[in-house]
Design a protein around this motif. Structure first.
Motif, PDB file in Angstrom:
ATOM      1  N   UNK A  19     -13.359  75.776 -27.438  1.00  0.00           N
ATOM      2  CA  UNK A  19     -12.752  76.961 -27.795  1.00  0.00           C
ATOM      3  C   UNK A  19     -13.461  77.719 -28.780  1.00  0.00           C
ATOM      4  N   UNK A  20     -13.467  79.295 -28.496  1.00  0.00           N
ATOM      5  CA  UNK A  20     -13.859  80.368 -29.101  1.00  0.00           C
ATOM      6  C   UNK A  20     -12.791  81.289 -29.388  1.00  0.00           C
ATOM      7  N   UNK A  21     -12.279  81.475 -30.473  1.00  0.00           N
ATOM      8  CA  UNK A  21     -10.972  82.367 -30.799  1.00  0.00           C
ATOM      9  C   UNK A  21     -11.253  83.330 -31.804  1.00  0.00           C
ATOM     10  N   UNK A  22     -11.026  84.660 -31.526  1.00  0.00           N
ATOM     11  CA  UNK A  22     -10.919  85.658 -32.735  1.00  0.00           C
ATOM     12  C   UNK A  22      -9.517  86.060 -33.151  1.00  0.00           C
ATOM     13  N   UNK A  23      -9.573  85.224 -34.352  1.00  0.00           N
ATOM     14  CA  UNK A  23      -8.115  85.336 -34.756  1.00  0.00           C
ATOM     15  C   UNK A  23      -7.772  86.752 -35.432  1.00  0.00           C
ATOM     16  N   UNK A  24      -6.454  87.061 -35.550  1.00  0.00           N
ATOM     17  CA  UNK A  24      -5.993  88.248 -36.307  1.00  0.00           C
ATOM     18  C   UNK A  24      -6.557  88.383 -37.736  1.00  0.00           C
ATOM     19  N   UNK A  25      -6.558  87.344 -38.465  1.00  0.00           N
ATOM     20  CA  UNK A  25      -6.775  87.196 -39.700  1.00  0.00           C
ATOM     21  C   UNK A  25      -7.355  85.868 -40.300  1.00  0.00           C
ATOM     22  N   UNK A  26      -7.476  85.394 -41.432  1.00  0.00           N
ATOM     23  CA  UNK A  26      -7.727  84.297 -41.743  1.00  0.00           C
ATOM     24  C   UNK A  26      -6.429  83.595 -42.541  1.00  0.00           C
ATOM     25  N   UNK A  27      -4.992  84.051 -42.094  1.00  0.00           N
ATOM     26  CA  UNK A  27      -3.799  83.802 -42.539  1.00  0.00           C
ATOM     27  C   UNK A  27      -3.429  82.596 -41.127  1.00  0.00           C
ATOM     28  N   UNK A  28      -2.632  81.595 -41.602  1.00  0.00           N
ATOM     29  CA  UNK A  28      -1.978  80.700 -40.632  1.00  0.00           C
ATOM     30  C   UNK A  28      -0.440  80.780 -40.819  1.00  0.00           C
ATOM     31  N   UNK A  29       0.162  80.420 -39.805  1.00  0.00           N
ATOM     32  CA  UNK A  29       1.602  80.314 -40.246  1.00  0.00           C
ATOM     33  C   UNK A  29       2.099  78.871 -39.553  1.00  0.00           C
ATOM     34  N   UNK A  30       3.263  78.607 -40.012  1.00  0.00           N
ATOM     35  CA  UNK A  30       3.816  77.209 -39.845  1.00  0.00           C
ATOM     36  C   UNK A  30       5.199  77.474 -38.887  1.00  0.00           C
ATOM     37  N   UNK A  31       5.194  77.066 -37.789  1.00  0.00           N
ATOM     38  CA  UNK A  31       6.373  77.001 -37.021  1.00  0.00           C
ATOM     39  C   UNK A  31       7.255  75.605 -37.166  1.00  0.00           C
ATOM     40  N   UNK A  32       8.660  75.868 -37.596  1.00  0.00           N
ATOM     41  CA  UNK A  32       9.366  74.695 -37.736  1.00  0.00           C
ATOM     42  C   UNK A  32      10.464  74.571 -36.648  1.00  0.00           C
ATOM     43  N   UNK A  33      10.085  75.331 -35.378  1.00  0.00           N
ATOM     44  CA  UNK A  33      11.350  74.966 -34.415  1.00  0.00           C
ATOM     45  C   UNK A  33      11.060  73.461 -33.910  1.00  0.00           C
ATOM     46  N   UNK A  34      12.328  73.392 -33.318  1.00  0.00           N
ATOM     47  CA  UNK A  34      12.432  71.619 -32.561  1.00  0.00           C
ATOM     48  C   UNK A  34      11.392  71.520 -31.755  1.00  0.00           C
TER      49      UNK A  34
END
Length: 141
Positions: A19-34
């Motif tokens: 994969x090669x991905x151009x991300x929106x930023x160098x920030x990441x998020x955590x998703x806690x959904x079930x």
């Protein structure tokens, strides 16, 4: 593989999909959904991309429609999780562990905090959103 001007590089465990991905930023998020916790055994730690994702080995990607609005991709050879994608917007959440430049990321957001179980927590100060607040962002409600 590493981060380049063209994007962040990475691959699944067996190397069948890269994969090669151009991300929106160098920030990441955590998703806690079930669903995310069931999918990966814990929260999904992901970088956001607005459709700016290129895959090599696409024939080895299996896709599961996990809801009316989203789907999840994984390597059909080794099972590595490759993406969570919103169907309408082509918005990708790419598991940050795929990328080879692991020390550059900063955890800045947590979503579905109302579904997070009590047995883990993160030390970082983040923007925290409930499931209702996440859906309101996408629907404008």
């Amino acid at each position: 593989m590493e981060s380049t001007k063209a994007g962040h590089r990475g691959a699944c465990l067996c190397g069948a999909v890269s994969i090669v991905a151009r991300t929106k930023s160098d920030s990441i998020g955590a998703c806690h959904c079930t669903m995310c916790r069931k999918w990966g055994g814990g929260p999904l730690l992901a970088a956001e991309c607005e459709g700016d994702v290129d895959f090599e080995g696409a024939e080895d990607i299996s896709i599961f429609a996990s809801s009316e609005w989203a789907e999840r991709g994984f390597c059909r050879q080794c099972g590595t999780h490759l993406f969570y994608r919103l169907k309408q917007e082509q918005h990708y959440a790419i598991p940050v562990g795929l990328f080879e430049d692991g020390d550059r990321w900063k955890l800045t957001e947590q979503i579905f905090v109302d579904q997070k179980p009590p047995f883990y927590s993160f030390a970082e100060k983040t923007k925290d959103l409930t499931g209702e607040e996440v859906f309101a962002q996408y629907t404008g409600a």
